[in-house]
Design a protein around this motif. Structure first.
Motif, short mmCIF file in Angstrom:
data_model
loop_
_atom_site.label_atom_id
_atom_site.label_comp_id
_atom_site.label_asym_id
_atom_site.label_seq_id
_atom_site.Cartn_x
_atom_site.Cartn_y
_atom_site.Cartn_z
N PHE A 180 0.82 -1.21 0.00
CA PHE A 180 0.00 0.00 0.00
C PHE A 180 0.86 1.26 0.00
CE2 PHE A 180 -1.97 3.48 2.38
CZ PHE A 180 -3.01 3.78 1.51
N ASP A 209 -7.47 -1.06 6.04
CA ASP A 209 -6.87 -1.08 4.70
C ASP A 209 -7.85 -0.61 3.63
OD1 ASP A 209 -5.19 -1.57 2.53
OD2 ASP A 209 -5.67 -3.69 2.44
N ARG A 213 -7.52 2.87 1.12
CA ARG A 213 -7.50 2.78 -0.34
C ARG A 213 -8.64 3.59 -0.99
NH1 ARG A 213 -3.77 -1.16 -1.77
NH2 ARG A 213 -3.16 -2.53 -0.05
#
Length: 294
Positions: A180, A209, A213
């Motif tokens: 990431f 997560d 994103r």
């Protein structure tokens, strides 16, 4: 520069010890970050001069306002799209003492994050000749002292898990974090700290997560960066870190180029998402600092 070399807090003596203590007092957190430790190990005279030039940027009420706005910009953006989880001790499989220590150490990173964002932007610009202090604001906040209570005494000295021997079961989490943030190897200090509590890091990363994103997090990072950029441009003075000044301090051309490249990498690299994400982690344990500018 040999960025694998560091001068740790417990090793510092003389003026270096005093400067480290001053960093901790000024940043209001019991930590001397990696950027100071490795730069001190390689170019101590630069650190002594640099700190004297930039320290006032962290001591005003205007900076206090910026630190609050930075934190809120990130979290408000994320919260506009998702409800972040909140973990009790039982949720992350730790003892009461471990849970308390986890929260204290994460609070330290929450304190430091806006300070690092300003540090990287300010020194990067000053070293590379970009605008600093070109649009000073005519307000008492710009020069009044920072409120004594803001972010003071709400953390604990962080300890880090050894990355070459990560806790069992974290391999997939580590790989996802690296992917990431665009990190080829190793982990940032905040994740190495949280890896000491594998149950927390694995669960929290799995839950946040998707939020990181989202476009909302990217927007929050952009908003936070604009806040920092505006602050650096509004400083009531201009730190003297140009090539001529550093040369007069005994730094040669190669050293200046190395330092310029180092701070540019930190200002525009993976840290652009690592630092803002600290506040997202902190929110899951309710150790986030102030978000409301009064």
């Amino acid at each position: 520069m040999d960025t694998s070399t560091q001068l740790y807090d417990y090793e510092a003596t003389g003026w270096k010890r005093g400067l480290y203590d001053d960093i901790k007092h000024t940043f209001r957190a019991p930590i001397v970050n990696w950027i100071f430790r490795t730069t001190m190990a390689n170019h101590p005279e630069f650190v002594r001069h640099m700190w004297g030039q930039i320290k006032p940027a962290f001591e005003t009420r205007q900076f206090g306002r910026v630190s609050i706005e930075y934190r809120d910009a990130v979290l408000s953006a994320v919260e506009s799209e998702r409800d972040l989880p909140v973990y009790r001790r039982e949720d992350v499989d730790v003892s009461p003492a471990e849970y308390a220590e986890l929260r204290r150490q994460l609070a330290t990173f929450d304190v430091v994050a806006p300070r690092l964002a300003v540090l990287f932007e300010l020194v990067d610009r000053a070293l590379s000749g970009q605008p600093v202090g070109t649009a000073p604001v005519d307000t008492p906040l710009a020069t009044e002292p920072l409120e004594p209570s803001l972010d003071r005494d709400r953390g604990a000295p962080p300890t880090l898990a050894a990355f070459d021997d990560p806790p069992a079961g974290l391999a997939e989490t580590v790989e996802s974090i690296q992917s990431f943030h665009g990190i080829d190897e190793g982990l940032p200090s905040v994740h190495r700290c949280l890896a000491q509590w594998p149950g927390y890091l694995e669960r929290s990363w799995g839950d946040i997560d998707p939020a990181l994103r989202d476009d909302a997090f990217a927007d929050g990072c952009s908003d936070a960066r604009e806040i920092v950029e505006g602050y650096v441009e509004s400083l009531p003075y201009e730190p003297q870190l140009g090539t001529d000044v550093l040369s007069s301090r005994g730094l040669d051309e190669d050293a200046i180029e190395d330092l310029t490249a180092l701070f540019r990498e930190f200002n525009l690299g993976a840290i652009e998402t690592v630092v803002p994400s600290i506040h997202v982690f902190a929110d899951t344990l309710r150790v986030v600092g102030e978000r409301d500018v009064r």
